[in-house]
Design a protein around this motif. Structure first.
Motif, PDB file in Angstrom:
ATOM      1  N   PHE A  38       0.777  -1.297  -0.010  1.00  8.02           N
ATOM      2  CA  PHE A  38       0.099  -0.140  -0.035  1.00  8.02           C
ATOM      3  C   PHE A  38       0.712   1.358  -0.063  1.00  8.02           C
ATOM      4  O   PHE A  38       0.430   2.372  -0.031  1.00  8.02           O
ATOM      5  N   ASP A 140      -5.471   3.388   1.706  1.00 12.85           N
ATOM      6  CA  ASP A 140      -6.411   2.720   0.708  1.00 12.85           C
ATOM      7  C   ASP A 140      -7.543   2.047   1.428  1.00 12.85           C
ATOM      8  O   ASP A 140      -7.218   1.444   2.491  1.00 12.85           O
ATOM      9  N   ASN A 143      -7.096  -1.460   2.706  1.00 14.11           N
ATOM     10  CA  ASN A 143      -5.929  -1.739   4.006  1.00 14.11           C
ATOM     11  C   ASN A 143      -6.638  -1.840   5.154  1.00 14.11           C
ATOM     12  O   ASN A 143      -6.535  -0.997   6.171  1.00 14.11           O
TER      13      ASN A 143
END
Length: 186
Positions: A38, A140, A143
């Motif tokens: 990420f 994100d 995540n």
């Protein structure tokens, strides 16, 4: 910046400005590690990492720091002004808003609670500046691990936003929310 913070059972945390040229070899394997997917630098070469952090070092509204655990490099922290970079036009910034990213170095011997101790130290460092009223993050949406960590230190999601590189979960944490999450001991 550089407060020293101690977490019982984990150790001492400190911060120093990242030196893009001197520290690039150290952080290159961190930002390209599969666990750092990420961070969006999976295919970065050493020179790409140098270039990225040289740009941050030269930026007026974005800073990068190397986080030390018991004196040894262990994580990255970025601090930015979300009204000037990263989130311009994506939300209404308030005075005292500070944007943050953090990344823990990969480890062959993980320590239980370490990443939570890191984000707690990062938040304490950011709130050590009396001008910081609220920390803003945009991880994100996929995540989920970082969403749980963010919630543990007081972040409240507001909404999903579309950034050029990802769909992000815009979340905020005020000083009062952080102190409440820390049991008043922030």
């Amino acid at each position: 910046m550089s407060t020293t913070l101690t977490t019982p059972g984990i150790g001492t945390f400190a911060f120093r400005p990242l030196d893009p040229l001197a520290d690039a070899e150290l952080i290159h394997p961190w930002v390209t590690h599969p666990k750092a997917a990420f961070w969006l630098m999976q295919d970065a070469k050493l020179q790409d990492v140098e270039r990225e952090y040289m740009a941050i070092a030269a930026a007026e509204h974005h800073d990068a720091f190397l986080g030390l655990h018991d004196g040894e490099p262990a994580f990255l922290m970025e601090r930015y002004d979300p009204s000037k970079v990263e989130l311009v036009g994506l939300y209404d910034a308030l005075p005292g808003d500070v944007g943050m990213h953090f990344l823990v170095a990969p480890s062959d011997t993980p320590v239980h609670g370490f990443t939570r101790a890191v984000i707690t130290a990062v938040m304490r460092e950011l709130f050590a500046d009396p001008a910081t009223a609220r920390v803003v993050v945009e991880p994100d949406v996929r995540n989920t691990a970082v969403h749980a960590l963010n919630a543990a230190v007081g972040f409240v999601p507001e909404r999903e936003i579309a950034k050029p590189e990802k769909n992000a979960l815009l979340s905020f944490c005020t000083r009062a929310q952080f102190e409440a999450a820390m049991g008043g001991a922030a």
